[in-house]
Design a protein around this motif. Structure first.
Motif, PDB file in Angstrom:
ATOM      1  N   GLU A  36      -5.461  -9.607   1.658  1.00  0.00           N
ATOM      2  CA  GLU A  36      -6.291  -8.683   2.437  1.00  0.00           C
ATOM      3  C   GLU A  36      -5.431  -7.621   3.131  1.00  0.00           C
ATOM      4  N   ASP A  37      -4.276  -8.029   3.636  1.00  0.00           N
ATOM      5  CA  ASP A  37      -3.362  -7.070   4.276  1.00  0.00           C
ATOM      6  C   ASP A  37      -2.871  -6.022   3.281  1.00  0.00           C
ATOM      7  N   VAL A  38      -2.504  -6.463   2.075  1.00  0.00           N
ATOM      8  CA  VAL A  38      -2.006  -5.547   1.051  1.00  0.00           C
ATOM      9  C   VAL A  38      -3.084  -4.521   0.700  1.00  0.00           C
ATOM     10  N   VAL A  39      -4.309  -4.985   0.520  1.00  0.00           N
ATOM     11  CA  VAL A  39      -5.407  -4.075   0.159  1.00  0.00           C
ATOM     12  C   VAL A  39      -5.708  -3.116   1.315  1.00  0.00           C
ATOM     13  N   GLN A  40      -5.709  -3.639   2.527  1.00  0.00           N
ATOM     14  CA  GLN A  40      -5.952  -2.773   3.688  1.00  0.00           C
ATOM     15  C   GLN A  40      -4.880  -1.694   3.782  1.00  0.00           C
ATOM     16  N   ASP A  41      -3.635  -2.066   3.546  1.00  0.00           N
ATOM     17  CA  ASP A  41      -2.545  -1.090   3.564  1.00  0.00           C
ATOM     18  C   ASP A  41      -2.739  -0.030   2.479  1.00  0.00           C
ATOM     19  N   ALA A  42      -3.215  -0.437   1.301  1.00  0.00           N
ATOM     20  CA  ALA A  42      -3.445   0.509   0.208  1.00  0.00           C
ATOM     21  C   ALA A  42      -4.532   1.516   0.588  1.00  0.00           C
ATOM     22  N   PHE A  43      -5.611   1.039   1.204  1.00  0.00           N
ATOM     23  CA  PHE A  43      -6.680   1.950   1.621  1.00  0.00           C
ATOM     24  C   PHE A  43      -6.221   2.860   2.768  1.00  0.00           C
ATOM     25  N   ALA A  44      -5.422   2.334   3.664  1.00  0.00           N
ATOM     26  CA  ALA A  44      -4.903   3.156   4.758  1.00  0.00           C
ATOM     27  C   ALA A  44      -4.001   4.265   4.213  1.00  0.00           C
ATOM     28  N   ALA A  45      -3.174   3.925   3.227  1.00  0.00           N
ATOM     29  CA  ALA A  45      -2.300   4.930   2.617  1.00  0.00           C
ATOM     30  C   ALA A  45      -3.126   5.980   1.880  1.00  0.00           C
ATOM     31  N   LEU A  46      -4.178   5.536   1.208  1.00  0.00           N
ATOM     32  CA  LEU A  46      -5.061   6.481   0.521  1.00  0.00           C
ATOM     33  C   LEU A  46      -5.679   7.450   1.528  1.00  0.00           C
ATOM     34  N   GLN A  47      -6.133   6.934   2.634  1.00  0.00           N
ATOM     35  CA  GLN A  47      -6.750   7.774   3.665  1.00  0.00           C
ATOM     36  C   GLN A  47      -5.741   8.794   4.210  1.00  0.00           C
ATOM     37  N   ARG A  48      -4.523   8.337   4.489  1.00  0.00           N
ATOM     38  CA  ARG A  48      -3.497   9.235   5.028  1.00  0.00           C
ATOM     39  C   ARG A  48      -3.133  10.339   4.042  1.00  0.00           C
ATOM     40  N   ARG A  49      -3.132  10.021   2.749  1.00  0.00           N
ATOM     41  CA  ARG A  49      -2.669  10.962   1.724  1.00  0.00           C
ATOM     42  C   ARG A  49      -3.810  11.736   1.053  1.00  0.00           C
ATOM     43  N   TRP A  50      -5.024  11.494   1.460  1.00  0.00           N
ATOM     44  CA  TRP A  50      -6.191  12.060   0.770  1.00  0.00           C
ATOM     45  C   TRP A  50      -6.055  13.559   0.491  1.00  0.00           C
ATOM     46  N   SER A  51      -5.683  14.326   1.482  1.00  0.00           N
ATOM     47  CA  SER A  51      -5.635  15.788   1.320  1.00  0.00           C
ATOM     48  C   SER A  51      -4.506  16.228   0.392  1.00  0.00           C
ATOM     49  N   ARG A  52      -3.505  15.363   0.160  1.00  0.00           N
ATOM     50  CA  ARG A  52      -2.386  15.717  -0.718  1.00  0.00           C
ATOM     51  C   ARG A  52      -2.575  15.233  -2.141  1.00  0.00           C
ATOM     52  N   LEU A  53      -3.591  14.403  -2.379  1.00  0.00           N
ATOM     53  CA  LEU A  53      -3.821  13.876  -3.721  1.00  0.00           C
ATOM     54  C   LEU A  53      -4.643  14.875  -4.522  1.00  0.00           C
ATOM     55  N   ALA A  54      -4.218  15.110  -5.738  1.00  0.00           N
ATOM     56  CA  ALA A  54      -4.828  16.170  -6.548  1.00  0.00           C
ATOM     57  C   ALA A  54      -6.132  15.742  -7.214  1.00  0.00           C
ATOM     58  N   ASP A  55      -6.159  14.564  -7.797  1.00  0.00           N
ATOM     59  CA  ASP A  55      -7.308  14.162  -8.611  1.00  0.00           C
ATOM     60  C   ASP A  55      -8.104  13.076  -7.901  1.00  0.00           C
ATOM     61  N   HIS A  56      -9.090  13.479  -7.138  1.00  0.00           N
ATOM     62  CA  HIS A  56      -9.868  12.518  -6.357  1.00  0.00           C
ATOM     63  C   HIS A  56     -10.769  11.641  -7.219  1.00  0.00           C
ATOM     64  N   ASP A  57     -10.907  11.959  -8.493  1.00  0.00           N
ATOM     65  CA  ASP A  57     -11.697  11.116  -9.394  1.00  0.00           C
ATOM     66  C   ASP A  57     -10.880   9.935  -9.918  1.00  0.00           C
ATOM     67  N   ARG A  58      -9.588   9.913  -9.646  1.00  0.00           N
ATOM     68  CA  ARG A  58      -8.715   8.834 -10.154  1.00  0.00           C
ATOM     69  C   ARG A  58      -8.167   7.972  -9.025  1.00  0.00           C
ATOM     70  N   MET A  59      -8.981   7.727  -8.033  1.00  0.00           N
ATOM     71  CA  MET A  59      -8.516   6.973  -6.872  1.00  0.00           C
ATOM     72  C   MET A  59      -8.436   5.462  -7.138  1.00  0.00           C
ATOM     73  N   LEU A  60      -9.302   4.920  -7.991  1.00  0.00           N
ATOM     74  CA  LEU A  60      -9.216   3.487  -8.280  1.00  0.00           C
ATOM     75  C   LEU A  60      -7.886   3.138  -8.954  1.00  0.00           C
ATOM     76  N   PRO A  61      -7.454   3.884  -9.985  1.00  0.00           N
ATOM     77  CA  PRO A  61      -6.119   3.592 -10.527  1.00  0.00           C
ATOM     78  C   PRO A  61      -5.017   3.744  -9.469  1.00  0.00           C
ATOM     79  N   TYR A  62      -5.137   4.737  -8.597  1.00  0.00           N
ATOM     80  CA  TYR A  62      -4.174   4.916  -7.516  1.00  0.00           C
ATOM     81  C   TYR A  62      -4.145   3.668  -6.636  1.00  0.00           C
ATOM     82  N   LEU A  63      -5.319   3.161  -6.286  1.00  0.00           N
ATOM     83  CA  LEU A  63      -5.391   1.964  -5.438  1.00  0.00           C
ATOM     84  C   LEU A  63      -4.808   0.747  -6.142  1.00  0.00           C
ATOM     85  N   ARG A  64      -5.055   0.606  -7.436  1.00  0.00           N
ATOM     86  CA  ARG A  64      -4.485  -0.530  -8.186  1.00  0.00           C
ATOM     87  C   ARG A  64      -2.966  -0.489  -8.146  1.00  0.00           C
TER      88      ARG A  64
END
Length: 166
Positions: A36-64
């Motif tokens: 649960e901690d690992v997944v929470q950290d992944a979502f937190a990182a996604l949130q922090r980097r959202w504006s810098r990520l180019a392809d918002h349709d490929r977020m599930l592979p990014y999270l994996r």
């Protein structure tokens, strides 16, 4: 307070994919709390980097990828601690979970858990998440050929290990 860009999108991803990602992490690290901690950290990182990520349709592979890498970090930390303390990894099932799991399923999980990290990742991504070779390649950061050979070696090792327990 203004909403941060991507809040709704990340919240939607969280609601839709959190459980599957926690299950993935659990199979890789062996305990629910750490998963649960690992997944929470992944979502937190996604949130922090959202504006810098180019392809918002490929977020599930990014999270994996983030979850697999987070699990690798957990294993590295455990290895370092183990070298200094002499402690081995704790079993990944609780008494309750062991009781609920059938003996055969428990043996398979133990055999998967005993695989080397890369083989365990390949097997879990392929047979648990049912990802394609290309998706596994992306999640693990290796070539498709490496995915094929790693999965083959893992299945061969599992067959030998499970045959020994019969």
């Amino acid at each position: 307070m203004d909403a941060v860009p991507g809040d709704a999108a990340v919240a939607g991803l969280f609601l839709t994919h959190r459980l599957g990602l926690v299950r993935l992490a659990f199979l890789l690290v062996g305990d629910q709390e750490t998963a649960e901690d690992v997944v929470q950290d992944a979502f937190a990182a996604l949130q922090r980097r959202w504006s810098r990520l180019a392809d918002h349709d490929r977020m599930l592979p990014y999270l994996r990828v983030a979850v697999v890498n987070g699990c690798r970090m957990v294993h590295r930390r455990r290895a370092v601690v183990g070298r200094f303390t002499g402690e081995r990894e704790t079993p990944f099932w609780s008494a309750e979970a062991a009781t609920l799991l059938g003996e055969t399923r428990r043996e398979v999980l133990l055999a998967v858990r005993a695989l080397p990290r890369r083989q365990r990742e390949a097997v879990v991504l392929r047979y648990y998440l049912d990802l394609s070779e290309a998706e596994i390649s992306e999640a693990m950061g290796v070539s498709r050929g490496t995915v094929k050979s790693t999965t083959f070696r893992a299945l061969r090792a599992l067959a030998v290990k499970l045959e020994e327990t019969r």
